[in-house]
Design a protein around this motif. Structure first.
Motif, short mmCIF file in Angstrom:
data_model
loop_
_atom_site.label_atom_id
_atom_site.label_comp_id
_atom_site.label_asym_id
_atom_site.label_seq_id
_atom_site.Cartn_x
_atom_site.Cartn_y
_atom_site.Cartn_z
N ARG A 1 0.82 -1.20 0.00
CA ARG A 1 0.00 0.00 0.00
C ARG A 1 0.86 1.27 0.00
NH1 ARG A 1 -5.32 0.14 1.44
NH2 ARG A 1 -6.47 -1.49 0.33
N PHE B 1 -5.27 -1.92 -4.28
CA PHE B 1 -6.44 -1.77 -3.42
C PHE B 1 -6.94 -3.13 -2.93
CE2 PHE B 1 -11.02 -1.47 -2.68
CZ PHE B 1 -11.09 -0.38 -1.83
N PRO C 1 -5.88 -6.60 1.15
CA PRO C 1 -7.01 -7.14 1.93
C PRO C 1 -7.28 -8.61 1.64
CG PRO C 1 -7.58 -5.01 1.00
CD PRO C 1 -6.30 -5.42 0.36
N ARG D 1 -13.10 -1.77 1.21
CA ARG D 1 -12.67 -0.47 1.76
C ARG D 1 -13.05 -0.34 3.23
NH1 ARG D 1 -16.17 4.88 0.84
NH2 ARG D 1 -14.75 6.46 1.68
N THR E 1 -10.83 -2.59 5.55
CA THR E 1 -9.38 -2.31 5.65
C THR E 1 -9.10 -0.82 5.58
OG1 THR E 1 -9.20 -2.68 3.26
CG2 THR E 1 -8.68 -4.53 4.70
N HIS E 2 -9.94 -0.04 6.25
CA HIS E 2 -9.75 1.41 6.28
C HIS E 2 -8.44 1.77 6.99
CE1 HIS E 2 -11.39 5.25 5.27
NE2 HIS E 2 -12.58 4.75 5.06
N LEU F 1 -5.54 0.37 6.59
CA LEU F 1 -4.36 0.22 5.75
C LEU F 1 -4.00 1.55 5.08
CD1 LEU F 1 -4.89 -3.21 3.95
CD2 LEU F 1 -3.16 -2.66 5.66
N THR G 1 -5.79 3.68 1.62
CA THR G 1 -7.09 3.09 1.26
C THR G 1 -7.99 4.12 0.58
OG1 THR G 1 -7.02 1.44 3.03
CG2 THR G 1 -9.18 2.01 2.16
N GLU G 2 -8.09 5.30 1.17
CA GLU G 2 -8.98 6.33 0.62
C GLU G 2 -8.44 6.87 -0.70
OE1 GLU G 2 -12.51 8.19 0.48
OE2 GLU G 2 -11.84 6.71 1.96
N TRP H 1 -9.22 4.33 -3.32
CA TRP H 1 -10.66 4.31 -3.54
C TRP H 1 -11.08 5.46 -4.47
CZ3 TRP H 1 -14.87 1.49 -3.36
CH2 TRP H 1 -16.12 2.10 -3.31
#
Length: 280
Positions: free
Chosen positions: A18, A39, A43, A174, A177-178, A180, A183-184, A187
């Motif tokens: 990530r 992404f 996960p 998402r 695994t917020h 990690l 993530t955003e 996304w």
């Protein structure tokens, strides 16, 4: 002890992958494959590790080291938490679908759509595998017939690629695994690529300039608060809108269909399941 080492190793790999994400570069295909891999792969690796630990249980040995109950409880807790989040998102998505079905069905530009009784400019595909098209009354009254056809073509792109269905599951990933890194960011990258893909699909059927004009007209619309099972025409943020307008004004890029080879790398995420055979 061995199970805890597995958990630490997998989390370290997930963080490393990530953290390797950088600002998007390249064409649509390169950006999509890289963003989707970074992404989804970490996960999936964590999920497969949790399943493997659950299958091995809290007793026995692995690699000459004793296994314990702590890692087993940790894996069970994570899987339970993920399932609860999935049920919660499914319930919220179903409520959105039920709310949509309360809207009247009207004929717009030769297509059956749901009419939302609001003056805001809004267009979206709402549902799961077979979403329904929802247009607001304000949009129908404001846009010309030609512009409405571009909106319908864009939403047809979302239906063609089953965006509402696949992004429901990506939204679940998402939520799970917020914690990690990036993530955003990833996304948001997937969201803009989803819209660029739908725009490209629409541009092959209607005038790209008319579609760009429709985007500018809808730009003042407040962003959709729930993306659980919704793919909307509006863009959240000036940067995303600029990217879409520029893509429509430039030479259109090809968006290839599903290619099984691009998913071969995800098979590595299932390696933790192999460790089950070494447990005794």
């Amino acid at each position: 002890m061995m199970h805890l080492l597995m958990i630490c190793a997998v989390i370290a790999v997930a963080f490393w992958l990530r953290c390797s994400w950088q600002q998007p570069q390249g064409n649509w295909t390169v950006r999509w494959q890289r963003a989707l891999f970074l992404f989804l792969f970490p996960p999936l690796l964590i999920l497969m590790t949790a399943i493997a630990l659950l299958c091995m249980g809290s007793q026995g040995q692995m690699g000459g080291l004793q296994t314990g109950w702590f890692s087993y409880v940790l894996a069970l807790s994570y899987l339970t938490f993920s399932c609860i989040l999935g049920i919660k998102l499914l319930w919220e998505g179903w409520q959105s679908v039920k709310s949509t079905r309360n809207c009247a069905v009207v004929n717009v530009a030769g297509r059956q759509v749901r009419l939302l009784n609001t003056g805001a400019l809004f267009a979206a595909s709402i549902g799961f595998w077979q979403p329904e098209l929802v247009l607001s009354q304000g949009l129908v009254q404001t846009l010309s017939t030609e512009h409405l056809e571009t909106v319908l073509a864009h939403e047809q792109g979302h239906c063609h690629y089953r965006d509402t269905f696949w992004f429901f599951w990506l939204g679940w990933v998402r939520a799970c695994t917020h914690w990690l890194p990036n993530t955003e960011n990833l996304w948001q990258e997937l969201l803009i690529l989803r819209e660029l893909r739908a725009d490209a699909h629409a541009a092959s059927k209607v005038d790209p300039l008319l579609l760009a004009e429709s985007l500018l007209l809808v730009a003042s619309t407040p962003p959709v608060t729930s993306l659980i099972c919704c793919a909307a025409l509006s863009s959240n943020g000036t940067d995303r809108l600029e990217q879409r307008i520029e893509a429509l004004l430039e030479q259109p890029q090809s968006t290839p269909e599903f290619n099984l080879r691009s998913w071969h790398g995800f098979l590595l995420a299932f390696l933790p399941l192999v460790t089950v055979i070494f447990h005794s």
